[in-house]
Design a protein around this motif. Structure first.
Motif, PDB file in Angstrom:
ATOM      1  N   TYR A   1      13.048  37.260  34.201  1.00  9.39           N
ATOM      2  CA  TYR A   1      14.413  37.837  34.294  1.00  9.39           C
ATOM      3  C   TYR A   1      14.372  39.500  33.566  1.00  9.39           C
ATOM      4  CZ  TYR A   1      17.186  33.895  35.765  1.00  9.39           C
ATOM      5  OH  TYR A   1      17.588  32.756  36.256  1.00  9.39           O
ATOM      6  N   ALA A   2      13.487  39.406  32.559  1.00  9.14           N
ATOM      7  CA  ALA A   2      13.158  40.584  31.730  1.00  9.14           C
ATOM      8  C   ALA A   2      12.588  41.560  32.655  1.00  9.14           C
ATOM      9  CB  ALA A   2      12.392  40.361  30.495  1.00  9.14           C
ATOM     10  N   SER A   3      11.662  41.166  33.616  1.00 13.84           N
ATOM     11  CA  SER A   3      11.113  42.012  34.250  1.00 13.84           C
ATOM     12  C   SER A   3      11.952  42.635  35.670  1.00 13.84           C
ATOM     13  CB  SER A   3       9.800  41.455  34.975  1.00 13.84           C
ATOM     14  OG  SER A   3      10.124  40.449  35.721  1.00 13.84           O
ATOM     15  N   ARG A   4      12.717  41.758  36.100  1.00 11.08           N
ATOM     16  CA  ARG A   4      13.565  42.201  36.842  1.00 11.08           C
ATOM     17  C   ARG A   4      14.701  43.282  36.447  1.00 11.08           C
ATOM     18  NH1 ARG A   4      15.608  36.688  39.700  1.00 11.08           N
ATOM     19  NH2 ARG A   4      17.531  37.279  38.953  1.00 11.08           N
ATOM     20  N   LEU A   5      15.124  42.832  34.984  1.00  9.82           N
ATOM     21  CA  LEU A   5      16.103  43.692  34.505  1.00  9.82           C
ATOM     22  C   LEU A   5      15.435  45.189  34.323  1.00  9.82           C
ATOM     23  CD1 LEU A   5      18.740  44.450  33.255  1.00  9.82           C
ATOM     24  CD2 LEU A   5      17.913  43.913  31.042  1.00  9.82           C
ATOM     25  N   LEU A   6      14.217  45.087  33.924  1.00 12.99           N
ATOM     26  CA  LEU A   6      13.366  46.364  33.652  1.00 12.99           C
ATOM     27  C   LEU A   6      13.075  47.287  34.901  1.00 12.99           C
ATOM     28  CD1 LEU A   6      11.817  48.324  31.663  1.00 12.99           C
ATOM     29  CD2 LEU A   6       9.795  46.987  31.959  1.00 12.99           C
ATOM     30  N   ALA A   7      12.883  46.350  35.820  1.00 16.15           N
ATOM     31  CA  ALA A   7      13.059  47.089  37.267  1.00 16.15           C
ATOM     32  C   ALA A   7      14.351  47.777  37.690  1.00 16.15           C
ATOM     33  CB  ALA A   7      12.446  46.247  38.487  1.00 16.15           C
ATOM     34  N   ALA A   8      15.480  47.198  37.437  1.00 12.17           N
ATOM     35  CA  ALA A   8      16.687  47.490  38.020  1.00 12.17           C
ATOM     36  C   ALA A   8      17.232  48.763  36.958  1.00 12.17           C
ATOM     37  CB  ALA A   8      17.670  46.337  37.599  1.00 12.17           C
ATOM     38  N   LEU A   9      16.598  48.591  35.513  1.00  4.50           N
ATOM     39  CA  LEU A   9      17.141  49.679  34.771  1.00  4.50           C
ATOM     40  C   LEU A   9      16.160  50.917  35.180  1.00  4.50           C
ATOM     41  CD1 LEU A   9      17.295  47.941  31.315  1.00  4.50           C
ATOM     42  CD2 LEU A   9      19.073  48.966  32.823  1.00  4.50           C
ATOM     43  N   SER A  10      15.039  50.815  35.384  1.00  4.75           N
ATOM     44  CA  SER A  10      14.114  51.874  35.883  1.00  4.75           C
ATOM     45  C   SER A  10      14.692  52.493  37.133  1.00  4.75           C
ATOM     46  CB  SER A  10      12.836  51.624  36.163  1.00  4.75           C
ATOM     47  OG  SER A  10      12.022  51.009  35.039  1.00  4.75           O
ATOM     48  N   MET A  11      15.267  51.820  38.224  1.00  7.76           N
ATOM     49  CA  MET A  11      15.751  52.168  39.324  1.00  7.76           C
ATOM     50  C   MET A  11      17.087  52.892  38.918  1.00  7.76           C
ATOM     51  SD  MET A  11      15.832  52.696  42.508  1.00  7.76           S
ATOM     52  CE  MET A  11      14.643  51.807  43.319  1.00  7.76           C
TER      53      MET A  11
ATOM     54  N   SER B   1      17.239  54.554  54.063  1.00  9.16           N
ATOM     55  CA  SER B   1      17.351  53.469  53.215  1.00  9.16           C
ATOM     56  C   SER B   1      17.966  53.877  51.857  1.00  9.16           C
ATOM     57  CB  SER B   1      16.109  52.846  52.975  1.00  9.16           C
ATOM     58  OG  SER B   1      15.514  52.499  54.136  1.00  9.16           O
ATOM     59  N   ALA B   2      18.557  52.849  51.089  1.00 12.20           N
ATOM     60  CA  ALA B   2      19.154  53.316  49.618  1.00 12.20           C
ATOM     61  C   ALA B   2      19.150  52.047  48.901  1.00 12.20           C
ATOM     62  CB  ALA B   2      20.576  53.849  49.958  1.00 12.20           C
ATOM     63  N   VAL B   3      18.941  52.440  47.796  1.00 10.15           N
ATOM     64  CA  VAL B   3      19.123  51.275  46.665  1.00 10.15           C
ATOM     65  C   VAL B   3      19.778  51.928  45.469  1.00 10.15           C
ATOM     66  CG1 VAL B   3      17.835  49.787  45.024  1.00 10.15           C
ATOM     67  CG2 VAL B   3      16.861  50.029  47.358  1.00 10.15           C
ATOM     68  N   GLY B   4      20.819  51.210  45.014  1.00  7.81           N
ATOM     69  CA  GLY B   4      21.626  51.645  43.900  1.00  7.81           C
ATOM     70  C   GLY B   4      21.929  50.611  42.994  1.00  7.81           C
ATOM     71  N   THR B   5      21.930  50.524  41.981  1.00  6.24           N
ATOM     72  CA  THR B   5      22.478  49.798  40.826  1.00  6.24           C
ATOM     73  C   THR B   5      23.334  50.234  39.782  1.00  6.24           C
ATOM     74  OG1 THR B   5      19.835  48.868  40.782  1.00  6.24           O
ATOM     75  CG2 THR B   5      21.124  48.440  38.724  1.00  6.24           C
ATOM     76  N   THR B   6      24.381  49.208  39.575  1.00  2.00           N
ATOM     77  CA  THR B   6      25.416  49.526  38.559  1.00  2.00           C
ATOM     78  C   THR B   6      25.347  48.553  37.597  1.00  2.00           C
ATOM     79  OG1 THR B   6      26.536  50.647  40.408  1.00  2.00           O
ATOM     80  CG2 THR B   6      27.951  49.833  38.370  1.00  2.00           C
ATOM     81  N   PRO B   7      25.579  48.729  36.216  1.00  2.00           N
ATOM     82  CA  PRO B   7      25.625  47.790  35.072  1.00  2.00           C
ATOM     83  C   PRO B   7      27.060  47.181  35.407  1.00  2.00           C
ATOM     84  CG  PRO B   7      25.817  49.685  34.294  1.00  2.00           C
ATOM     85  CD  PRO B   7      25.597  50.293  35.770  1.00  2.00           C
ATOM     86  N   VAL B   8      26.961  45.643  35.196  1.00  2.00           N
ATOM     87  CA  VAL B   8      28.219  45.012  35.161  1.00  2.00           C
ATOM     88  C   VAL B   8      28.738  44.948  33.886  1.00  2.00           C
ATOM     89  CG1 VAL B   8      29.162  42.627  35.525  1.00  2.00           C
ATOM     90  CG2 VAL B   8      27.017  43.364  36.824  1.00  2.00           C
ATOM     91  N   ARG B   9      29.729  45.421  33.651  1.00  2.00           N
ATOM     92  CA  ARG B   9      30.431  45.401  32.161  1.00  2.00           C
ATOM     93  C   ARG B   9      30.840  43.862  31.538  1.00  2.00           C
ATOM     94  NH1 ARG B   9      33.957  50.702  31.193  1.00  2.00           N
ATOM     95  NH2 ARG B   9      33.166  51.837  32.552  1.00  2.00           N
ATOM     96  N   THR B  10      30.855  44.001  30.478  1.00  2.00           N
ATOM     97  CA  THR B  10      31.038  42.563  29.738  1.00  2.00           C
ATOM     98  C   THR B  10      32.574  41.998  29.962  1.00  2.00           C
ATOM     99  OG1 THR B  10      29.491  42.809  27.938  1.00  2.00           O
ATOM    100  CG2 THR B  10      31.365  41.506  27.569  1.00  2.00           C
ATOM    101  N   PHE B  11      32.639  41.057  30.477  1.00  2.00           N
ATOM    102  CA  PHE B  11      34.079  40.446  30.658  1.00  2.00           C
ATOM    103  C   PHE B  11      34.391  38.944  30.247  1.00  2.00           C
ATOM    104  CE2 PHE B  11      31.940  40.140  34.388  1.00  2.00           C
ATOM    105  CZ  PHE B  11      32.590  38.925  35.254  1.00  2.00           C
TER     106      PHE B  11
END
Length: 154
Positions: free
Chosen positions: A5-15, A30-40
């Protein structure tokens, strides 16, 4: 397990960092986009569930022009968020809008009653009738929590 999970999160944060530093570019192939999920917080069967910080919503589109050959969206969580109960009563929808931002097509996902830390959905290949944008939306307990979009241009 936590290290994956940590490595996937690091990859997502890098992207996410790369996308932020380079700005929004139109997706022609092609496109890849990542958006943080806010706490809820939300309620399921009288129990309050909390989604903590540390989850990212990623949307991938592959194709050329108006032809989409592959589309996927999902959530990856890391650190403390990866140990939580996840997302209950979730679904992922894909929407398509023209260049005037009018939505003309929605592919509504199935609502999943189980709780999952890494919800994900693929969508079928298709050719869009218009240029504009393709978006993915995560709904939890009937409420849209996060969206991620890509521009589809000539």
């Amino acid at each position: 397990m936590v290290s994956s999970y940590a490595s996937r999160l690091l990859a997502a944060l890098s992207m996410a960092t790369a996308v932020t530093l380079t700005g929004s570019a139109p997706a022609q192939a092609s496109a890849v986009g990542t958006t943080p999920v806010r706490t809820f917080e939300y309620s399921v069967g009288g129990v309050t569930m909390k989604v903590p910080t540390g989850c990212m919503f990623t949307h991938i589109v592959r194709g050329e022009g108006r032809k989409i050959t592959y589309q996927n969206a999902g959530v990856d969580c890391g650190f403390v968020a990866a140990l939580g109960s996840g997302f209950c009563n979730w679904r992922i929808d894909f929407t398509y809008a023209d260049t005037n931002n009018r939505t003309y097509r929605t592919s509504r996902g199935k609502t999943h009653s189980e709780c999952k830390i890494d919800p994900m959905r693929n969508n079928s290949p298709q050719t869009l009738p218009r240029y504009g944008k393709a978006c993915a939306h995560l709904f939890v307990n009937g409420v849209r929590r996060v969206s991620q979009c890509h521009h589809i241009t000539k």
